[in-house]
Design a protein around this motif. Sequence first.
Motif, PDB file in Angstrom:
ATOM      1  N   PHE A 189       6.953 -10.503  -5.659  1.00  0.00           N
ATOM      2  CA  PHE A 189       5.809 -10.873  -6.477  1.00  0.00           C
ATOM      3  C   PHE A 189       6.298 -11.672  -7.689  1.00  0.00           C
ATOM      4  CE2 PHE A 189       3.825  -7.535  -4.080  1.00  0.00           C
ATOM      5  CZ  PHE A 189       2.461  -7.816  -4.102  1.00  0.00           C
ATOM      6  N   GLU A 190       5.434 -12.520  -8.223  1.00  0.00           N
ATOM      7  CA  GLU A 190       5.739 -13.247  -9.454  1.00  0.00           C
ATOM      8  C   GLU A 190       4.813 -12.761 -10.556  1.00  0.00           C
ATOM      9  OE1 GLU A 190       5.549 -17.835 -11.120  1.00  0.00           O
ATOM     10  OE2 GLU A 190       6.033 -17.477  -9.010  1.00  0.00           O
ATOM     11  N   ASP A 191       5.374 -12.352 -11.699  1.00  0.00           N
ATOM     12  CA  ASP A 191       4.531 -11.854 -12.782  1.00  0.00           C
ATOM     13  C   ASP A 191       4.017 -13.015 -13.633  1.00  0.00           C
ATOM     14  OD1 ASP A 191       6.558 -12.631 -14.531  1.00  0.00           O
ATOM     15  OD2 ASP A 191       7.365 -10.600 -14.757  1.00  0.00           O
ATOM     16  N   LEU A 192       3.266 -12.696 -14.679  1.00  0.00           N
ATOM     17  CA  LEU A 192       2.631 -13.718 -15.498  1.00  0.00           C
ATOM     18  C   LEU A 192       3.625 -14.622 -16.202  1.00  0.00           C
ATOM     19  CD1 LEU A 192      -0.252 -11.581 -17.055  1.00  0.00           C
ATOM     20  CD2 LEU A 192      -0.386 -13.223 -15.159  1.00  0.00           C
ATOM     21  N   GLU A 193       4.830 -14.124 -16.394  1.00  0.00           N
ATOM     22  CA  GLU A 193       5.849 -14.917 -17.073  1.00  0.00           C
ATOM     23  C   GLU A 193       6.758 -15.661 -16.095  1.00  0.00           C
ATOM     24  OE1 GLU A 193       7.890 -12.223 -19.594  1.00  0.00           O
ATOM     25  OE2 GLU A 193       6.170 -11.924 -20.942  1.00  0.00           O
ATOM     26  N   GLY A 194       6.432 -15.578 -14.799  1.00  0.00           N
ATOM     27  CA  GLY A 194       7.185 -16.305 -13.804  1.00  0.00           C
ATOM     28  C   GLY A 194       8.374 -15.567 -13.231  1.00  0.00           C
ATOM     29  N   ALA A 195       8.602 -14.330 -13.669  1.00  0.00           N
ATOM     30  CA  ALA A 195       9.717 -13.547 -13.136  1.00  0.00           C
ATOM     31  C   ALA A 195       9.334 -12.975 -11.770  1.00  0.00           C
ATOM     32  CB  ALA A 195      10.083 -12.423 -14.093  1.00  0.00           C
ATOM     33  N   GLU A 196      10.280 -12.987 -10.867  1.00  0.00           N
ATOM     34  CA  GLU A 196      10.032 -12.501  -9.514  1.00  0.00           C
ATOM     35  C   GLU A 196      10.714 -11.161  -9.278  1.00  0.00           C
ATOM     36  OE1 GLU A 196       9.361 -16.475  -6.816  1.00  0.00           O
ATOM     37  OE2 GLU A 196      11.387 -15.646  -6.956  1.00  0.00           O
ATOM     38  N   GLY A 197      10.073 -10.331  -8.447  1.00  0.00           N
ATOM     39  CA  GLY A 197      10.669  -9.045  -8.104  1.00  0.00           C
ATOM     40  C   GLY A 197       9.883  -8.353  -7.010  1.00  0.00           C
ATOM     41  N   ILE A 255      13.101   2.389   2.361  1.00  0.00           N
ATOM     42  CA  ILE A 255      12.346   1.827   1.246  1.00  0.00           C
ATOM     43  C   ILE A 255      11.119   1.135   1.797  1.00  0.00           C
ATOM     44  CG2 ILE A 255      14.320   1.559  -0.308  1.00  0.00           C
ATOM     45  CD1 ILE A 255      14.367  -1.425   0.519  1.00  0.00           C
ATOM     46  N   ASN A 256      10.049   1.086   1.000  1.00  0.00           N
ATOM     47  CA  ASN A 256       8.769   0.526   1.426  1.00  0.00           C
ATOM     48  C   ASN A 256       8.359  -0.561   0.428  1.00  0.00           C
ATOM     49  OD1 ASN A 256       8.600   2.820   3.325  1.00  0.00           O
ATOM     50  ND2 ASN A 256       8.266   3.977   1.444  1.00  0.00           N
ATOM     51  N   ILE A 257       8.249  -1.788   0.900  1.00  0.00           N
ATOM     52  CA  ILE A 257       8.013  -2.947   0.051  1.00  0.00           C
ATOM     53  C   ILE A 257       6.572  -3.417   0.227  1.00  0.00           C
ATOM     54  CG2 ILE A 257       8.755  -5.287  -0.502  1.00  0.00           C
ATOM     55  CD1 ILE A 257      11.416  -4.574   0.954  1.00  0.00           C
ATOM     56  N   VAL A 258       5.821  -3.464  -0.877  1.00  0.00           N
ATOM     57  CA  VAL A 258       4.483  -4.044  -0.847  1.00  0.00           C
ATOM     58  C   VAL A 258       4.624  -5.555  -0.780  1.00  0.00           C
ATOM     59  CG1 VAL A 258       2.282  -4.274  -2.058  1.00  0.00           C
ATOM     60  CG2 VAL A 258       3.563  -2.120  -2.171  1.00  0.00           C
ATOM     61  N   VAL A 259       3.929  -6.182   0.172  1.00  0.00           N
ATOM     62  CA  VAL A 259       4.111  -7.603   0.465  1.00  0.00           C
ATOM     63  C   VAL A 259       2.981  -8.409  -0.189  1.00  0.00           C
ATOM     64  CG1 VAL A 259       4.306  -9.306   2.332  1.00  0.00           C
ATOM     65  CG2 VAL A 259       5.228  -7.002   2.637  1.00  0.00           C
ATOM     66  N   PRO A 260       3.299  -9.547  -0.807  1.00  0.00           N
ATOM     67  CA  PRO A 260       2.268 -10.324  -1.522  1.00  0.00           C
ATOM     68  C   PRO A 260       1.406 -11.208  -0.627  1.00  0.00           C
ATOM     69  CG  PRO A 260       4.400 -11.375  -1.786  1.00  0.00           C
ATOM     70  CD  PRO A 260       4.650 -10.092  -1.039  1.00  0.00           C
ATOM     71  N   PHE A 261       1.412 -10.975   0.668  1.00  0.00           N
ATOM     72  CA  PHE A 261       0.562 -11.729   1.587  1.00  0.00           C
ATOM     73  C   PHE A 261       0.232 -10.825   2.767  1.00  0.00           C
ATOM     74  CE2 PHE A 261       5.032 -12.724   2.333  1.00  0.00           C
ATOM     75  CZ  PHE A 261       5.198 -12.413   3.671  1.00  0.00           C
ATOM     76  N   ALA A 262      -0.763 -11.215   3.549  1.00  0.00           N
ATOM     77  CA  ALA A 262      -1.182 -10.416   4.694  1.00  0.00           C
ATOM     78  C   ALA A 262      -0.094 -10.433   5.766  1.00  0.00           C
ATOM     79  CB  ALA A 262      -2.483 -10.951   5.264  1.00  0.00           C
ATOM     80  N   LEU A 263       0.218  -9.254   6.278  1.00  0.00           N
ATOM     81  CA  LEU A 263       1.276  -9.108   7.270  1.00  0.00           C
ATOM     82  C   LEU A 263       0.746  -8.283   8.428  1.00  0.00           C
ATOM     83  CD1 LEU A 263       4.303  -9.940   7.417  1.00  0.00           C
ATOM     84  CD2 LEU A 263       4.855  -7.657   6.571  1.00  0.00           C
ATOM     85  N   ASP A 264       0.872  -8.805   9.639  1.00  0.00           N
ATOM     86  CA  ASP A 264       0.408  -8.057  10.799  1.00  0.00           C
ATOM     87  C   ASP A 264       1.254  -6.810  11.006  1.00  0.00           C
ATOM     88  OD1 ASP A 264      -1.594  -9.846  11.383  1.00  0.00           O
ATOM     89  OD2 ASP A 264      -0.363 -11.024  12.770  1.00  0.00           O
ATOM     90  N   PRO A 265       0.647  -5.704  11.438  1.00  0.00           N
ATOM     91  CA  PRO A 265       1.431  -4.500  11.746  1.00  0.00           C
ATOM     92  C   PRO A 265       2.445  -4.790  12.851  1.00  0.00           C
ATOM     93  CG  PRO A 265      -0.914  -3.995  11.656  1.00  0.00           C
ATOM     94  CD  PRO A 265      -0.790  -5.490  11.637  1.00  0.00           C
ATOM     95  N   SER A 266       3.605  -4.156  12.754  1.00  0.00           N
ATOM     96  CA  SER A 266       4.615  -4.312  13.807  1.00  0.00           C
ATOM     97  C   SER A 266       5.393  -3.021  13.953  1.00  0.00           C
ATOM     98  CB  SER A 266       5.584  -5.460  13.489  1.00  0.00           C
ATOM     99  OG  SER A 266       6.417  -5.134  12.394  1.00  0.00           O
TER     100      SER A 266
END
Length: 553
Positions: free
Chosen positions: A444-452, A325-336
Amino acid sequence: MATLALLLLFYLFHLQLDVHALPSSSDYDFSYMKSVYSASDLPLKEEYDYIIVGGGTAGCPLAATLSANYSILVLERGSVPASYPLVLKSSGLLTNLLQEDDGETPAQRFTSEDGVANVRGRVLGGSSMLNGGFFSRADDQFYNESGIDWDMDAVEEAYQWVEDTIVYQPNLSAWQSIFRDALLEARVGPDNGFSLQHLVGTKTSGSIFDNEGRRHGAVELLNRGELKNLKVAVEAYAERIIFSSKTSGVTAIGVVYSDSKGRTHEAFIRDEGEVILSAGAIGSPQLLLLSGVGPVAHLSSHTIPVVSQNPDVGNYMFDNPRNNINIVVPFALDPSVLQVVGITNDFNYIEALSYNTSFTFPQPFSFYSNGITPLELSVATIVEKFSGPLSSGSLRLVSSTDVKVSPTVRFNYFEEPEDLVRCVRGMRTVGDMLKTDSMARLKFEDLEGAEGFRFLGPSLPSNQSDDVSMEAFCRSTVTTIWHYHGGCVVGKVVDGDLRVVGTNSLRVVDGSIFNTSPGTNPQATLMMIGRYVGLRMLQKREEAKQIIYYQRK
């Protein structure tokens, strides 16, 4: 599609790491170049004590070891690493794997009949010059089920010889630290810290990349040989083995090979010498078939004269399925690259990497005059494979005359139901990791505050307790982790000393002899086997000399 293709190719020849008191960095050592020749510069006929077909992950340590006492010719179809400078550094990994295969690249592409794209190494040093660098020793199951009577003290010495030369301890990246903590929270324990050993639980392993990003593959093991006894012919395509039936049985006496100018060469072995195939799980069974060693019906269908009947040449082809699985990250992440592995009690292997990718959006979202808005994203990937597998396929010739034409191969992923069960079990562990506190910061947190989580490509089924949904996920997302093996397995094609059954003076030393994968990544085991077999051969020749000496006395 282009982004997904980039993602898939990034995994190629996967990355990982383990060691004891290892150096953190080292300059390249090109001493072996003193023994390297273009095949076109070699005589059309020569004689050696040993001829090794394939200068790859096993072939290089084998050649270095035998050169201590004997003259060695190594036939390598690719060129030297310096011809492909990007194989020498971690930053060149993607470029090497993405470039079009024009017949001159270090990576040769092929697609199995299962429809899964794959790659073969075509460079001195073999696939150790293309992979992600992960170095971890084999598990106990491999030794117990290999069909080889191991001297475990000699195994330890052979591993140590390799590790002292080209293995490094990595610095753990931010994503690898998060991943390690998530494994432990998901009860993939204990925490084994840093180790080259195969240990159930979570560990950091070793790498053939130093901490400056320089690759130190199997090619550098040639430096530990007696270079004056070693001749490495590059751009040399072995076409067939030369056999003689004048002595008792069918005996290998040499190899026919061609150079880059199309000229044909013949290399012969001296008395007591051998031809040794180290051309890999595709190349070694292919060369046996082209030389008339294999199933009668298949050879006859290609009008190849049968030299030695062996129904199992090209059979028992295995490839470990990979799902991720491939997860898009909500912050900058260095390649590893892969540095941490989780090994479950059921021998599922779970690893991870991270990378940055970009998307573009057209107007009206663009703030740029060219109408394109770039968006940089960091992606964290979790990969799962399992030991084995039980499912296997076969390799068959396409051309009976041209070794450059890849054979067809089928691996039959998940044909055995237990393999599918193990995939489901492993991906459920990945699902458990997504529920940990360590992974929560990737949501990520959406406009209603839900995280996923936000996924690039398929996500795990929402109901991971549903076998049907999980099985469908495993089947639909299966691809290779480039650990294919088999085709000349012990007990079928070769005996416990790796000699080809039904022939003399012919041996196979590479991953084609494996009937099971040796753990998380095979390169450590292949390098060990090259050294181990070489030492055993030297020992047996010395013992034979002593017997003759005392008989004459």
